[in-house]
Design a protein around this motif. Sequence first.
Motif, mmCIF file in Angstrom:
data_model
loop_
_atom_site.group_PDB
_atom_site.id
_atom_site.type_symbol
_atom_site.label_atom_id
_atom_site.label_comp_id
_atom_site.label_asym_id
_atom_site.label_seq_id
_atom_site.Cartn_x
_atom_site.Cartn_y
_atom_site.Cartn_z
ATOM 1 N N VAL A 87 0.831 -1.199 0.000
ATOM 2 C CA VAL A 87 0.000 0.000 0.000
ATOM 3 C C VAL A 87 0.869 1.254 0.000
ATOM 4 C CG1 VAL A 87 -1.653 1.350 1.362
ATOM 5 C CG2 VAL A 87 -1.967 -1.128 1.121
ATOM 6 N N ALA A 88 1.979 1.195 0.791
ATOM 7 C CA ALA A 88 2.824 2.389 0.970
ATOM 8 C C ALA A 88 3.724 2.666 -0.223
ATOM 9 C CB ALA A 88 3.680 2.222 2.235
ATOM 10 N N GLU A 89 4.180 1.622 -0.903
ATOM 11 C CA GLU A 89 5.159 1.799 -1.992
ATOM 12 C C GLU A 89 4.689 1.079 -3.252
ATOM 13 O OE1 GLU A 89 7.518 3.818 -1.899
ATOM 14 O OE2 GLU A 89 7.859 4.187 0.225
ATOM 15 N N ASP A 90 4.491 1.829 -4.322
ATOM 16 C CA ASP A 90 3.995 1.196 -5.545
ATOM 17 C C ASP A 90 5.064 0.396 -6.283
ATOM 18 O OD1 ASP A 90 5.537 3.244 -6.515
ATOM 19 O OD2 ASP A 90 3.894 4.328 -7.502
ATOM 20 N N TYR A 91 6.349 0.518 -5.849
ATOM 21 C CA TYR A 91 7.387 -0.273 -6.525
ATOM 22 C C TYR A 91 7.437 -1.712 -6.011
ATOM 23 C CZ TYR A 91 10.313 0.899 -2.412
ATOM 24 O OH TYR A 91 10.803 1.068 -1.141
ATOM 25 N N ILE A 92 6.700 -2.021 -4.926
ATOM 26 C CA ILE A 92 6.635 -3.399 -4.435
ATOM 27 C C ILE A 92 5.418 -4.058 -5.072
ATOM 28 C CG2 ILE A 92 6.354 -4.874 -2.400
ATOM 29 C CD1 ILE A 92 7.847 -2.733 -0.803
ATOM 30 N N VAL A 93 5.662 -5.056 -5.908
ATOM 31 C CA VAL A 93 4.587 -5.643 -6.715
ATOM 32 C C VAL A 93 3.934 -6.830 -6.019
ATOM 33 C CG1 VAL A 93 6.119 -7.175 -8.023
ATOM 34 C CG2 VAL A 93 3.977 -6.391 -9.039
ATOM 35 N N SER A 94 4.685 -7.567 -5.181
ATOM 36 C CA SER A 94 4.113 -8.717 -4.478
ATOM 37 C C SER A 94 5.019 -9.111 -3.325
ATOM 38 C CB SER A 94 3.940 -9.910 -5.433
ATOM 39 O OG SER A 94 5.208 -10.375 -5.866
ATOM 40 N N TYR A 95 4.459 -9.968 -2.453
ATOM 41 C CA TYR A 95 5.271 -10.466 -1.331
ATOM 42 C C TYR A 95 4.924 -11.929 -1.092
ATOM 43 C CZ TYR A 95 1.148 -10.215 1.723
ATOM 44 O OH TYR A 95 -0.085 -10.401 2.271
ATOM 45 N N GLN A 96 5.806 -12.597 -0.363
ATOM 46 C CA GLN A 96 5.620 -14.006 -0.036
ATOM 47 C C GLN A 96 6.231 -14.236 1.346
ATOM 48 O OE1 GLN A 96 8.010 -16.795 -2.311
ATOM 49 N NE2 GLN A 96 6.317 -18.227 -2.477
ATOM 50 N N VAL A 97 5.508 -14.895 2.234
ATOM 51 C CA VAL A 97 6.018 -15.190 3.579
ATOM 52 C C VAL A 97 6.377 -16.660 3.645
ATOM 53 C CG1 VAL A 97 5.550 -15.128 6.055
ATOM 54 C CG2 VAL A 97 4.543 -13.389 4.562
ATOM 55 N N VAL A 98 7.646 -16.946 3.949
ATOM 56 C CA VAL A 98 8.123 -18.325 4.006
ATOM 57 C C VAL A 98 8.937 -18.528 5.285
ATOM 58 C CG1 VAL A 98 9.437 -20.131 2.830
ATOM 59 C CG2 VAL A 98 8.279 -18.365 1.478
ATOM 60 N N LYS A 99 8.380 -19.293 6.213
ATOM 61 C CA LYS A 99 9.087 -19.692 7.438
ATOM 62 C C LYS A 99 9.693 -18.506 8.185
ATOM 63 C CE LYS A 99 10.202 -24.250 5.559
ATOM 64 N NZ LYS A 99 11.267 -25.211 5.186
#
Length: 587
Positions: free
Chosen positions: A67-79
């Motif tokens: 929401v804060a930064e439009d340059y971050i397109v996606s995220y993934q949480v792993v362990k």
Amino acid sequence: MEIKKQIQDKITQVIQQQYQLENVVLEVQQNKTNFEGDFTVVMFPLVKQARKSPDILGAELGEALMVAEDYIVSYQVVKGFLNLSLHNDFFIHQLQQLGNHLGQLPKRQETIMVEYSSPNTNKPLHLGHVRNNLLGYSVAQILQAAGYNVIKTQIINDRGIHICKSMLAWQKFGNGETPESTGLKGDKFIGNYYVKFDQEYKKQIGELKAQGLAEEEAKKQAPILQEAQKMLLAWEQGDEQVRHLWMMMNGWVYQGFDETYTRMGVDFHQRQYESQTYLLGKDLIQEGLEKGVFFQKEDTSVWVDLTDEGLDQKLLLRADGTSVYITQDLGTAVERFKKNDIQQLIYTVGNEQDYHFQVLFLILKKMGYSWAEDLHHLSYGMVELPQGKMKSREGTVVDADDLMQEMYLTAKEKAQELGKMELLSHEEKEQSYETVGLGALKYYILKIDPRKKILFNPAESIDFNGNTGPFIQYTYARIQSLLKKSEYEDKILSIEYQLNTFEKELFLVIAQFNEVITKAAEALSPAQVANYVYDLVKSYNSFYQNNPILNQDDEQARQLRLKLSKVTGDIIQKSLRLLGIGTVDRM
């Protein structure tokens, strides 16, 4: 351009807003796992304070960052790790902005003095001095790139019994010869007489022992040593003839030193001489006595008791009123802070002097100097050769000039053997052999952590493959050739172009440059710069082998890959300059 810091600052801001937590810094690293994402964030330090599981925290933080930064397109949480993927056009934009600011951080107000070299005027510089000079000079370069004002200095040990030994030997055995008449550099000329003194001294000890004297007594009674001691006393009393001889012979040495420094590529802003500083510190000793920091023994010698700090008692002034080394060092430190507006002082000295500097810094703290906290001993390991340690008196040291000449010749031989530099003119070849040879020497020494001992093998250091100076210089030359053939011009990059894995990986290594300089400055370690530029070159070569450039039909791809090549070349050159190493455009 510091992408990691940009992300880290935003994460800190989100944590403050979302969890009302201050001073929580989560580490951001380039993602080198098989999982999706360009950067990874370790969530565990936030778990205890936020009282949530790392996976929940990762999801919440990932959503907030998108929401804060439009340059971050996606995220993934792993362990417990939050992996972030960035927009392709963000990388393109960042690459487009790259320019001269790379490798030059914001200016700071602090001034740091770096001391290195500090030779004796009774012998030429040797392999040990080479590491000292290269390390001190490179640290000064890195600190300057990190934004500090830097003063490079040395203190020349130009007085004492060792100097008188060379002077006396020349008087006795020199027959009026000079460096000019013998064709020798001044420092080598004087060094030969230091060796000559030792040979004559040992001969006289043997003769006295043959007459029945014990070895220790023979050493004290050897006539040539007693003459040298008388000469030192005459020097201290200002004897005109002795002082004239001293000035003449030291002048020869300084000229020789300057030639060595020039070829080595190091310089200084200031020079101090022990003959002008050895009396400094005596007033400090008196002041320390009055304050009760020091104490006097029955023979009137002055000491400091450091047993409460786990050390011992240290002599500061002899019973006859003469100073010792640490007396002078105390006075010199105070003088440097008095005469220069400096906030830090770094001593580049081998690790055999660790205890000396521990004592020096502790005494200055006891004396009440607040800047004593800002004194640093850049302690480094010794340099040895496959055949073992060097000894000055026996003339078995590896002379710095001889070593540099050997490196030049080895580079020449290796280049001719591999068919490198065949298209260059004679003058270009000679300059290239010199640049590559000395680059090999410097890189071999500086790529190793300063605290570690070095076993130096000249032949091993000159290899056009692997973690060596020539390999890095060769990659730089290849890039310059590529840019010349392409008639490269800096053009606007297309944000529609999709970076492939090799291109993105190279860009992410490039993006670390300023951070590497900051960390190298904090650690006083050129090895961090050396190992970074090697990683950069490896990444570039992988990119180069997997991505056609000049025979690329796609103009967008061609232009972006040329831009990546140009920036890589610039960073290689800047990194090598921080190490005191030159580059050549053709090999």
